[in-house]
Every structure is written in C-alpha cells, then in structure tokens.
Design a protein around this motif. Sequence first.
Motif, short mmCIF file in Angstrom:
data_model
loop_
_atom_site.label_atom_id
_atom_site.label_comp_id
_atom_site.label_asym_id
_atom_site.label_seq_id
_atom_site.Cartn_x
_atom_site.Cartn_y
_atom_site.Cartn_z
N MET A 99 20.20 1.37 5.65
CA MET A 99 20.47 0.14 6.39
C MET A 99 19.95 0.21 7.83
O MET A 99 20.10 -0.74 8.59
CB MET A 99 21.98 -0.14 6.39
N GLU A 100 19.36 1.36 8.19
CA GLU A 100 18.83 1.62 9.53
C GLU A 100 19.90 1.48 10.61
O GLU A 100 19.70 0.87 11.65
CB GLU A 100 17.63 0.72 9.83
N LYS A 101 21.06 2.07 10.34
CA LYS A 101 22.17 2.05 11.28
C LYS A 101 22.65 3.47 11.52
O LYS A 101 22.47 4.35 10.69
CB LYS A 101 23.33 1.21 10.72
N GLY A 102 23.27 3.68 12.65
CA GLY A 102 23.84 4.98 12.96
C GLY A 102 22.83 5.90 13.61
O GLY A 102 21.70 5.54 13.93
N VAL A 103 23.30 7.14 13.83
CA VAL A 103 22.46 8.15 14.46
C VAL A 103 21.35 8.56 13.50
O VAL A 103 21.60 8.81 12.33
CB VAL A 103 23.32 9.38 14.83
N LEU A 104 20.14 8.62 14.03
CA LEU A 104 18.99 9.00 13.21
C LEU A 104 18.86 10.51 13.18
O LEU A 104 18.57 11.14 14.19
CB LEU A 104 17.71 8.36 13.76
N PHE A 105 19.14 11.11 12.03
CA PHE A 105 19.03 12.56 11.86
C PHE A 105 17.63 12.90 11.34
O PHE A 105 17.43 13.12 10.16
CB PHE A 105 20.08 13.07 10.88
N ASN A 106 16.68 12.91 12.26
CA ASN A 106 15.30 13.20 11.89
C ASN A 106 14.68 14.02 13.01
O ASN A 106 14.80 13.65 14.18
CB ASN A 106 14.52 11.90 11.67
N ASN A 107 14.01 15.12 12.66
CA ASN A 107 13.44 16.00 13.68
C ASN A 107 12.44 15.28 14.59
O ASN A 107 12.39 15.54 15.79
CB ASN A 107 12.76 17.20 13.03
N ALA A 108 11.64 14.40 14.03
CA ALA A 108 10.65 13.68 14.84
C ALA A 108 11.35 12.86 15.92
O ALA A 108 10.85 12.76 17.05
CB ALA A 108 9.80 12.78 13.96
N TYR A 109 12.49 12.30 15.60
CA TYR A 109 13.25 11.51 16.57
C TYR A 109 14.02 12.40 17.53
O TYR A 109 14.04 12.17 18.73
CB TYR A 109 14.20 10.57 15.84
N ILE A 110 14.64 13.44 17.00
CA ILE A 110 15.47 14.32 17.83
C ILE A 110 14.64 15.03 18.90
O ILE A 110 15.06 15.15 20.05
CB ILE A 110 16.23 15.33 16.95
N TYR A 111 13.44 15.49 18.53
CA TYR A 111 12.61 16.24 19.47
C TYR A 111 11.73 15.35 20.35
O TYR A 111 11.03 15.86 21.22
CB TYR A 111 11.74 17.25 18.72
#
Length: 106
Positions: free
Chosen positions: A28-40
């Motif tokens: 649903m594209e909601k909440g914290v995005l748990f993705n390395n590309a985004y986190i770093y």
Amino acid sequence: MTIGELVTIIIIFLIAGIILLISILHFMEKGVLFNNAYIYASKQERQTMDKRPLYRQSAIIFCLLSIVFLIIGLSLALHNDSILFAEIPVIIGTIGYAIISSVHIN
C-alpha cells in the motif's frame, strides 16, 4: 505437545503475521520503508527518489519471508519435518528475487 512447543509455535506464527502486515503496508506504500537503497540514501536523495519500486521490492520480499515462517510454524505444529523441504525453494526464490530486483531497480 508441551507448553514450550506451543509457545514456540505461537511465536513463529506471530512473527509470520507481523512480517505479513509489514508486507501489506509496503504494497500500500505506507509506513517506514525497509529497503537498503532508501536507508543508505542521503536525506536529499530520499526526497527526490521514486520510492514505488523500492516499496514493491520490499513488499514481495517480506511476503516471501512470511511464507517461510508459516512453513516453519506448520512444520512445528504438525510435527512433520518433511514440510521444511518446501522452505528451501522459497528461500532460494527470495534471495534470487532480492538480487535480480536490486540490479533491475538500479
């Protein structure tokens, strides 16, 4: 079935449920995005990047991980170790998807 086994089964199914909830939220594209590309990524990069493919990638991976935990829980609940062999292709598929989709997104 002992109390310890029952508690373990409940915890495994609870983990599967939590991971499935995270997967649904990512679809649903909601909440914290748990993705390395985004986190770093830097704060500036996060504001300009297209998060949709990252949400989708994470959602699919979390969905597959939820299936892995469901298989483990079923194996424990049914006292059938042969069910665990179904876990191997799901894990291999999850790792393969993570690698291929990361290359495709970049």
